[in-house]
Design a protein around this motif. Structure first.
Motif, PDB file in Angstrom:
ATOM      1  N   GLY A 176       5.284 -20.446  -4.857  1.00  0.00           N
ATOM      2  CA  GLY A 176       6.204 -20.910  -5.888  1.00  0.00           C
ATOM      3  C   GLY A 176       6.985 -19.773  -6.522  1.00  0.00           C
ATOM      4  O   GLY A 176       8.190 -19.898  -6.765  1.00  0.00           O
ATOM      5  N   ALA A 177       6.307 -18.670  -6.791  1.00  0.00           N
ATOM      6  CA  ALA A 177       6.974 -17.535  -7.415  1.00  0.00           C
ATOM      7  C   ALA A 177       8.039 -16.934  -6.513  1.00  0.00           C
ATOM      8  O   ALA A 177       9.124 -16.552  -6.980  1.00  0.00           O
ATOM      9  N   PHE A 178       7.756 -16.865  -5.220  1.00  0.00           N
ATOM     10  CA  PHE A 178       8.664 -16.193  -4.281  1.00  0.00           C
ATOM     11  C   PHE A 178       9.550 -17.167  -3.509  1.00  0.00           C
ATOM     12  O   PHE A 178      10.210 -16.769  -2.549  1.00  0.00           O
ATOM     13  N   ARG A 179       9.594 -18.442  -3.906  1.00  0.00           N
ATOM     14  CA  ARG A 179      10.318 -19.420  -3.086  1.00  0.00           C
ATOM     15  C   ARG A 179      11.806 -19.127  -3.001  1.00  0.00           C
ATOM     16  O   ARG A 179      12.459 -19.482  -2.026  1.00  0.00           O
ATOM     17  N   GLY A 180      12.383 -18.481  -4.003  1.00  0.00           N
ATOM     18  CA  GLY A 180      13.795 -18.126  -3.920  1.00  0.00           C
ATOM     19  C   GLY A 180      14.071 -17.156  -2.796  1.00  0.00           C
ATOM     20  O   GLY A 180      15.125 -17.210  -2.156  1.00  0.00           O
TER      21      GLY A 180
ATOM     22  N   ALA B 137       6.636 -19.703 -10.514  1.00  0.00           N
ATOM     23  CA  ALA B 137       5.295 -19.964 -10.000  1.00  0.00           C
ATOM     24  C   ALA B 137       4.659 -21.173 -10.688  1.00  0.00           C
ATOM     25  O   ALA B 137       4.120 -22.065 -10.031  1.00  0.00           O
ATOM     26  N   THR B 138       4.711 -21.208 -12.016  1.00  0.00           N
ATOM     27  CA  THR B 138       4.026 -22.269 -12.744  1.00  0.00           C
ATOM     28  C   THR B 138       4.727 -23.618 -12.604  1.00  0.00           C
ATOM     29  O   THR B 138       4.071 -24.655 -12.493  1.00  0.00           O
ATOM     30  N   SER B 139       6.057 -23.615 -12.602  1.00  0.00           N
ATOM     31  CA  SER B 139       6.772 -24.890 -12.472  1.00  0.00           C
ATOM     32  C   SER B 139       6.530 -25.507 -11.106  1.00  0.00           C
ATOM     33  O   SER B 139       6.321 -26.727 -10.973  1.00  0.00           O
ATOM     34  N   PHE B 140       6.520 -24.681 -10.068  1.00  0.00           N
ATOM     35  CA  PHE B 140       6.276 -25.185  -8.720  1.00  0.00           C
ATOM     36  C   PHE B 140       4.843 -25.684  -8.588  1.00  0.00           C
ATOM     37  O   PHE B 140       4.598 -26.765  -8.042  1.00  0.00           O
ATOM     38  N   THR B 141       3.892 -24.907  -9.089  1.00  0.00           N
ATOM     39  CA  THR B 141       2.484 -25.287  -8.972  1.00  0.00           C
ATOM     40  C   THR B 141       2.209 -26.595  -9.702  1.00  0.00           C
ATOM     41  O   THR B 141       1.477 -27.463  -9.202  1.00  0.00           O
ATOM     42  N   ALA B 142       2.795 -26.765 -10.891  1.00  0.00           N
ATOM     43  CA  ALA B 142       2.585 -28.004 -11.645  1.00  0.00           C
ATOM     44  C   ALA B 142       3.165 -29.201 -10.897  1.00  0.00           C
ATOM     45  O   ALA B 142       2.530 -30.260 -10.798  1.00  0.00           O
ATOM     46  N   ALA B 143       4.377 -29.043 -10.358  1.00  0.00           N
ATOM     47  CA  ALA B 143       5.006 -30.152  -9.629  1.00  0.00           C
ATOM     48  C   ALA B 143       4.236 -30.469  -8.353  1.00  0.00           C
ATOM     49  O   ALA B 143       4.036 -31.642  -8.010  1.00  0.00           O
ATOM     50  N   TYR B 144       3.798 -29.449  -7.670  1.00  0.00           N
ATOM     51  CA  TYR B 144       3.059 -29.667  -6.420  1.00  0.00           C
ATOM     52  C   TYR B 144       1.706 -30.312  -6.690  1.00  0.00           C
ATOM     53  O   TYR B 144       1.293 -31.256  -5.989  1.00  0.00           O
TER      54      TYR B 144
ATOM     55  N   GLY C 150      12.255 -26.267 -11.708  1.00  0.00           N
ATOM     56  CA  GLY C 150      12.414 -25.100 -12.564  1.00  0.00           C
ATOM     57  C   GLY C 150      13.748 -24.413 -12.397  1.00  0.00           C
ATOM     58  O   GLY C 150      13.906 -23.260 -12.808  1.00  0.00           O
ATOM     59  N   ASP C 151      14.718 -25.119 -11.782  1.00  0.00           N
ATOM     60  CA  ASP C 151      16.067 -24.574 -11.565  1.00  0.00           C
ATOM     61  C   ASP C 151      16.066 -23.296 -10.737  1.00  0.00           C
ATOM     62  O   ASP C 151      16.892 -22.407 -10.936  1.00  0.00           O
ATOM     63  N   VAL C 152      15.143 -23.207  -9.781  1.00  0.00           N
ATOM     64  CA  VAL C 152      15.119 -22.060  -8.870  1.00  0.00           C
ATOM     65  C   VAL C 152      16.074 -22.332  -7.721  1.00  0.00           C
ATOM     66  O   VAL C 152      16.077 -23.419  -7.148  1.00  0.00           O
ATOM     67  N   ARG C 153      16.881 -21.352  -7.377  1.00  0.00           N
ATOM     68  CA  ARG C 153      17.861 -21.461  -6.308  1.00  0.00           C
ATOM     69  C   ARG C 153      17.588 -20.412  -5.229  1.00  0.00           C
ATOM     70  O   ARG C 153      16.931 -19.406  -5.504  1.00  0.00           O
TER      71      ARG C 153
ATOM     72  N   LEU D  12     -10.508 -24.216  -3.364  1.00  0.00           N
ATOM     73  CA  LEU D  12      -9.563 -24.509  -4.439  1.00  0.00           C
ATOM     74  C   LEU D  12      -8.985 -23.256  -5.103  1.00  0.00           C
ATOM     75  O   LEU D  12      -7.769 -23.199  -5.346  1.00  0.00           O
ATOM     76  N   PRO D  13      -9.794 -22.228  -5.420  1.00  0.00           N
ATOM     77  CA  PRO D  13      -9.188 -21.035  -6.032  1.00  0.00           C
ATOM     78  C   PRO D  13      -8.167 -20.346  -5.130  1.00  0.00           C
ATOM     79  O   PRO D  13      -7.087 -19.960  -5.582  1.00  0.00           O
ATOM     80  N   GLU D  14      -8.503 -20.167  -3.847  1.00  0.00           N
ATOM     81  CA  GLU D  14      -7.550 -19.519  -2.959  1.00  0.00           C
ATOM     82  C   GLU D  14      -6.314 -20.381  -2.741  1.00  0.00           C
ATOM     83  O   GLU D  14      -5.185 -19.873  -2.628  1.00  0.00           O
ATOM     84  N   TYR D  15      -6.502 -21.683  -2.722  1.00  0.00           N
ATOM     85  CA  TYR D  15      -5.383 -22.625  -2.618  1.00  0.00           C
ATOM     86  C   TYR D  15      -4.443 -22.462  -3.804  1.00  0.00           C
ATOM     87  O   TYR D  15      -3.221 -22.353  -3.651  1.00  0.00           O
ATOM     88  N   LEU D  16      -5.006 -22.422  -5.016  1.00  0.00           N
ATOM     89  CA  LEU D  16      -4.195 -22.285  -6.221  1.00  0.00           C
ATOM     90  C   LEU D  16      -3.423 -20.977  -6.223  1.00  0.00           C
ATOM     91  O   LEU D  16      -2.225 -20.949  -6.531  1.00  0.00           O
ATOM     92  N   VAL D  17      -4.089 -19.891  -5.864  1.00  0.00           N
ATOM     93  CA  VAL D  17      -3.436 -18.579  -5.883  1.00  0.00           C
ATOM     94  C   VAL D  17      -2.265 -18.538  -4.899  1.00  0.00           C
ATOM     95  O   VAL D  17      -1.163 -18.078  -5.231  1.00  0.00           O
ATOM     96  N   VAL D  18      -2.479 -19.026  -3.688  1.00  0.00           N
ATOM     97  CA  VAL D  18      -1.422 -18.948  -2.675  1.00  0.00           C
ATOM     98  C   VAL D  18      -0.267 -19.888  -3.019  1.00  0.00           C
ATOM     99  O   VAL D  18       0.902 -19.545  -2.816  1.00  0.00           O
ATOM    100  N   VAL D  19      -0.563 -21.079  -3.546  1.00  0.00           N
ATOM    101  CA  VAL D  19       0.516 -21.979  -3.959  1.00  0.00           C
ATOM    102  C   VAL D  19       1.357 -21.337  -5.050  1.00  0.00           C
ATOM    103  O   VAL D  19       2.597 -21.425  -5.043  1.00  0.00           O
TER     104      VAL D  19
END
Length: 355
Positions: free
Chosen positions: A252-256, A76-83, A63-66, A241-248
Motif C-alpha cells: 500500500g505504501a509503495f503502490r504509487g 499504507a494505512t488507507s490501502f490496508t484499511a480498504a483491503y 487515499g487519492d494515491v496516483r 497474519l502478522p507477515e500478511y499485515l506487514v507486506v500488505v
C-alpha cells in the motif's frame, strides 16, 4: 525441496469419531463459504446484470494515491484499511477451513483426491477443487499451505492456489456482465492454461524433470481432534497474519511506484511492466475489474489490459510470502515467473480477439 508433512501417528481413525470430524470440516467449509463468498457474490449479480457497469472504484486509488506518488504512511494505512474491509470475511474463512483440513479430515481422503498420477492430472484435480472456494490469492494462501503441509503434490497445490483467483466462477460472471466478451474469453483461456499447464510446469521445474513416482502409501495420521484444530488455527494465525499485515502495508505504501501505468500507456515496455508488477500487487476478489476498466478508458493499450487481467489476481507479494515456506521458495519463484509469462500471453490473446 523436501516438504515436511505431519508425523506418523496411530492407525487412521474409523467409525464415529472419523465421521464426526469429516462432517464438522464439511459444515465449517460450507457455512463459511456461504457467508463469505457465495451469498455476497449472488447478491451482486442482479445489480451488475441490470446496470452492466461496475460499482466501486479501484482500490489502488484509495487515499487519492496516483501512479508515481511517493511512498507514505497515509498510502499504507488507507490501502490496508480498504483491503482489510474487502477481504476479512474470506481470510477468516480461509484460516478456519485450513485448520479443519489439517486436523479433522483424514489425510488419505483428500490426498487420493489431489495427488493423481501425473502432473497434469494432479494440476487438473487441484484446479477443480479450487472452483467452489472462489478466494483471492492471499485468502486462499492459508488453505493452500494447509494442503501442502498434509502432503499435497506440488502440481495440485499450486493449481489450487492459482485456480481460486484465476478461474473464480463469480468473477467470470462479473466480467461477462460488465466488460467486453473478449476479456472473459482471455481470462478463461489463459487462466486454464496457467492453472493446469502452468502448475504442471512449475512442478516439473521444481521437483525435477524425471516423471514423478507413483503416489506412496499415505502414513496414518492422528485422529480428528478439536484441541488439535484450535492449536493449528492459533499457530497458523500467529505466523501468517502478522507477515500478511506487514507486506500488505508495504504494498500500500509503495503502490504509487509499484503501479506506474499512466493514461495512454502503450508499447512493449508498458506491457512487460504490467506483466511483472501485476504479480506483486495485492487486490481483493474482482478488484482487477475496476482497475482494468479505468485504465482502458484512460487510454491504456488493450494488450496491457490483457496482461493485468491475468497477473493482478493470480499472485501477489503478500500471497508469495504466506506460501513461501510451505511451498518452498523454488516452487514459489517458479509460480510467480510462470504467471508473469502468462500475463504476456494474456496480452497476446486479447489483442488477437479484438483485432
Amino acid at each position: 525441496m523436501t516438504q515436511a508433512t505431519e508425523p506418523d501417528g496411530p492407525a487412521e481413525p474409523t467409525g464415529t469419531r472419523l465421521m464426526v470430524g469429516v462432517f464438522a470440516a464439511a459444515a465449517i467449509a460450507v457455512t463459511l463459504l456461504t457467508w463469505s463468498k457465495w451469498m455476497p457474490y449472488a447478491a451482486k449479480v442482479p445489480g451488475l446484470a441490470a446496470g452492466h457497469g461496475w460499482t466501486g472504484s479501484s482500490i489502488l486509488q484509495v487515499g487519492d494515491v496516483r501512479p508515481g506518488d511517493a511512498p507514505s504512511w497515509s498510502a499504507a494505512t488507507s490501502f490496508t484499511a480498504a483491503y482489510a474491509h474487502a477481504v476479512w470475511r474470506a481470510l477468516l474463512a480461509a484460516l478456519l477451513i485450513s485448520a479443519a483440513l489439517q486436523t479433522l479430515v483424514p489425510r488419505a481422503w483428500f490426498l487420493r483426491l489431489l495427488n493423481r498420477p501425473g502432473r497434469l492430472r494432479a494440476a487438473l484435480a487441484g484446479g477443480l477443487a479450487a472452483r467452489p472456494s472462489m478466494m483471492c490469492t492471499c485468502c486462499t494462501a492459508p488453505v493452500a499451505v494447509g494442503l501442502k503441509r498434509r502432503g499435497g503434490s506440488t502440481a495440485a497445490v499450486v493449481a489450487y492456489w492459482l485456480g481460486n483467483p484465476l478461474l473464480n466462477p463469480a468473477v467470470l460472471v462479473f466480467l461477462m456482465l460488465v466488460a467486453p466478451w473478449q476479456w472473459t474469453v482471455t481470462r478463461m483461456v489463459v487462466g486454464t492454461l496457467l492453472v493446469v499447464g502452468g502448475s504442471a510446469l512449475v512442478a516439473w521445474l521444481a521437483d525435477g524433470r524425471t516423471p514423478p513416482p507413483s503416489p506412496p502409501a499415505v502414513p496414518a495420521g492422528p485422529p480428528p481432534s478439536f484441541g488439535r484444530y484450535l492449536r493449528v488455527l492459533i499457530r497458523m494465525s500467529a505466523i501468517l497474519l502478522p507477515e500478511y499485515l506487514v507486506v500488505v502495508m508495504l504494498v500500500g505504501a509503495f503502490r504509487g511506484w509499484l503501479f506506474p501505468l499512466h493514461a495512454g500507456g502503450s508499447g512493449l515496455l508498458v506491457l512487460l511492466v504490467a506483466a511483472v508488477v501485476g504479480t506483486a500487487l495485492v487486490i481483493p476478489t474482482a478488484g482487477e475489474i475496476p482497475i482494468a476498466q479505468g485504465l482502458a478508458l484512460a487510454g491504456l493499450s488493450l494488450g496491457t489490459v490483457g496482461a493485468l487481467l491475468i497477473t493482478l489476481p493470480a499472485v501477489s507479494l503478500p500471497g508469495v510470502v504466506m506460501v513461501g515456506r510451505a511451498f518452498g521458495w523454488r516452487v514459489t519463484a517458479a509460480t510467480t515467473a510462470v504467471v508473469a509469462v502468462g500475463g504476456v500471453l494474456g496480452a497476446a490473446v486479447l489483442l488477437v480477439l479484438t483485432a
